[in-house]
Enzyme design. Structure first.
Site, PDB file in Angstrom:
ATOM      1  CG  HIS A   1      -1.674  -1.133   1.339  1.00  0.00           C
ATOM      2  ND1 HIS A   1      -2.474  -1.652   2.434  1.00  0.00           N
ATOM      3  CD2 HIS A   1      -2.148  -1.925   0.478  1.00  0.00           C
ATOM      4  CE1 HIS A   1      -3.080  -2.653   1.983  1.00  0.00           C
ATOM      5  NE2 HIS A   1      -3.059  -2.970   0.907  1.00  0.00           N
TER       6      HIS A   1
ATOM      7  CE  LYS B   1       2.389   3.379   5.472  1.00  0.00           C
ATOM      8  NZ  LYS B   1       1.850   2.473   4.329  1.00  0.00           N
TER       9      LYS B   1
ATOM     10  CE1 TYR C   1       0.289  -0.718  10.716  1.00  0.00           C
ATOM     11  CE2 TYR C   1       0.639   1.322   9.475  1.00  0.00           C
ATOM     12  CZ  TYR C   1      -0.108   0.328   9.478  1.00  0.00           C
ATOM     13  OH  TYR C   1      -1.209   0.021   8.896  1.00  0.00           O
TER      14      TYR C   1
ATOM     15  CG  ASP D   1      -4.006  -6.024   0.048  1.00  0.00           C
ATOM     16  OD1 ASP D   1      -3.653  -6.441   1.271  1.00  0.00           O
ATOM     17  OD2 ASP D   1      -4.236  -4.842  -0.144  1.00  0.00           O
TER      18      ASP D   1
HETATM   19  C1  LIG Z   1      -4.851   2.069   7.100  1.00  0.00           C
HETATM   20  C2  LIG Z   1      -6.058   2.175   7.825  1.00  0.00           C
HETATM   21  C3  LIG Z   1      -7.264   1.585   7.829  1.00  0.00           C
HETATM   22  N1  LIG Z   1      -8.472   1.924   8.456  1.00  0.00           N
HETATM   23  C4  LIG Z   1      -9.474   1.119   8.441  1.00  0.00           C
HETATM   24  C5  LIG Z   1     -10.256   0.805   7.105  1.00  0.00           C
HETATM   25  C6  LIG Z   1     -10.892  -0.567   7.006  1.00  0.00           C
HETATM   26  O1  LIG Z   1     -12.089  -0.535   7.711  1.00  0.00           O
HETATM   27  C7  LIG Z   1     -10.056  -1.385   8.150  1.00  0.00           C
HETATM   28  C8  LIG Z   1      -8.790  -2.071   7.663  1.00  0.00           C
HETATM   29  O2  LIG Z   1      -8.114  -1.501   6.536  1.00  0.00           O
HETATM   30  P1  LIG Z   1      -7.198  -1.820   5.594  1.00  0.00           P
HETATM   31  O3  LIG Z   1      -7.661  -3.259   5.316  1.00  0.00           O
HETATM   32  O4  LIG Z   1      -6.780  -1.066   4.436  1.00  0.00           O
HETATM   33  O5  LIG Z   1      -5.793  -2.271   6.754  1.00  0.00           O
HETATM   34  P2  LIG Z   1      -4.446  -2.873   5.961  1.00  0.00           P
HETATM   35  O6  LIG Z   1      -4.550  -3.892   4.901  1.00  0.00           O
HETATM   36  O7  LIG Z   1      -3.532  -3.422   7.269  1.00  0.00           O
HETATM   37  O8  LIG Z   1      -3.621  -1.536   5.446  1.00  0.00           O
HETATM   38  C9  LIG Z   1      -2.364  -1.085   5.839  1.00  0.00           C
HETATM   39  O9  LIG Z   1      -1.510  -1.996   5.324  1.00  0.00           O
HETATM   40  C10 LIG Z   1      -0.262  -1.722   4.937  1.00  0.00           C
HETATM   41  C11 LIG Z   1       0.357  -2.688   5.665  1.00  0.00           C
HETATM   42  C12 LIG Z   1       0.241  -0.431   5.187  1.00  0.00           C
HETATM   43  O10 LIG Z   1       1.267  -0.162   5.221  1.00  0.00           O
HETATM   44  C13 LIG Z   1      -0.718   0.779   5.332  1.00  0.00           C
HETATM   45  O11 LIG Z   1      -0.482   1.536   6.624  1.00  0.00           O
HETATM   46  C14 LIG Z   1      -2.280   0.439   5.263  1.00  0.00           C
HETATM   47  O12 LIG Z   1      -2.758   0.384   3.877  1.00  0.00           O
HETATM   48  O13 LIG Z   1      -9.247  -0.221   8.812  1.00  0.00           O
HETATM   49  C15 LIG Z   1      -8.462   3.119   9.360  1.00  0.00           C
HETATM   50  O14 LIG Z   1      -9.338   3.470  10.239  1.00  0.00           O
HETATM   51  N2  LIG Z   1      -6.923   3.756   9.287  1.00  0.00           N
HETATM   52  C16 LIG Z   1      -5.999   3.325   8.696  1.00  0.00           C
HETATM   53  O15 LIG Z   1      -5.147   4.260   8.702  1.00  0.00           O
END
Ligand SMILES: Cc1cn([C@H]2C[C@H](O)[C@@H](COP(=O)(O)OP(=O)(O)O[C@H]3O[C@H](C)C(=O)[C@H](O)[C@H]3O)O2)c(=O)[nH]c1=O
Length: 181
Positions: free
Chosen positions: A62, A71, A131, A168
């Protein structure tokens, strides 16, 4: 604090001084002055994140356009293979990736400056990843590069297929990534 470079320009692996005693341990996971003086990391963090994932889960790759996030990543339970991909056209390591193991046993941290894509693969039964980010989450600015992009050819230490979110699974090719100056 031990500061090591990686193969990516500006991406640093940090190993803190850990003070153990009969009670357990103590270490400073962030110190603005120390990080600036000892690692040259001058960053203002505005958000602190915590994600928990099971074995074989892969989150990423991401990045955010418009308001890219630096980060500072660490693991407080389990272990991950943490990957960054350089999307900065002016960087000497543009288009390259690097990956490091981060685990709760050694307390390493990875500093990934703005302008790179980031993701990780969980190596343990579960992993808790904390992070800090230098800008706020901005869903409309979020982009995702496929973990298995053939041009990047990231050598994930996989044991079978990873577990991905729908987002993803639908990631873009590196060739279509929105790049940084
Ligand atoms: C990133 C983020 C997500 N959310 C909420 C949105 C979704 O309802 C839930 C899961 O989100 P997401 O599927 O995008 O989470 P990850 O797949 O862990 O995303 C992260 O994964 C990789 C490792 C990264 O480096 C980024 O920081 C970030 O994109 O958390 C939030 O409320 N705030 C946030 O900052």
């Amino acid at each position: 604090m031990k500061v090591s470079s990686t193969t990516l320009s500006g991406v640093l692996l940090l190993e803190p001084e850990v003070y153990g005693d009969s009670r357990g341990f103590f270490f400073e996971s962030f110190n603005e002055r120390r990080f600036a003086v000892e690692a040259g990391i001058v960053a203002h963090f505005v958000q602190d994140n915590h994600s928990r994932s099971g074995r074989h889960i892969l989150r990423g790759l991401h990045y955010q356009v418009g308001n890219p996030q630096g980060k500072l990543i660490r693991v407080v339970r389990g272990a991950i293979f943490d990957v960054a991909v350089d999307l900065r056209r002016s960087s000497p390591t543009f288009g390259h990736w690097d990956g490091v193991r981060l685990d709760a046993e050694h307390h390493q941290q990875l500093w990934v400056p703005p302008g790179l894509a980031h993701g990780f693969l969980v190596l343990s039964d579960e992993a808790d990843v904390l992070y800090k980010t230098t800008d706020y989450w901005s869903p409309q600015n979020e982009r995702c590069i496929r973990w298995d992009d053939p041009q990047l050819a990231i050598a994930w230490p996989l044991e079978g297929a990873p577990v991905l979110s729908d987002k993803d699974r639908a990631g873009q090719a590196f060739a279509d990534a929105e790049l940084f100056p």
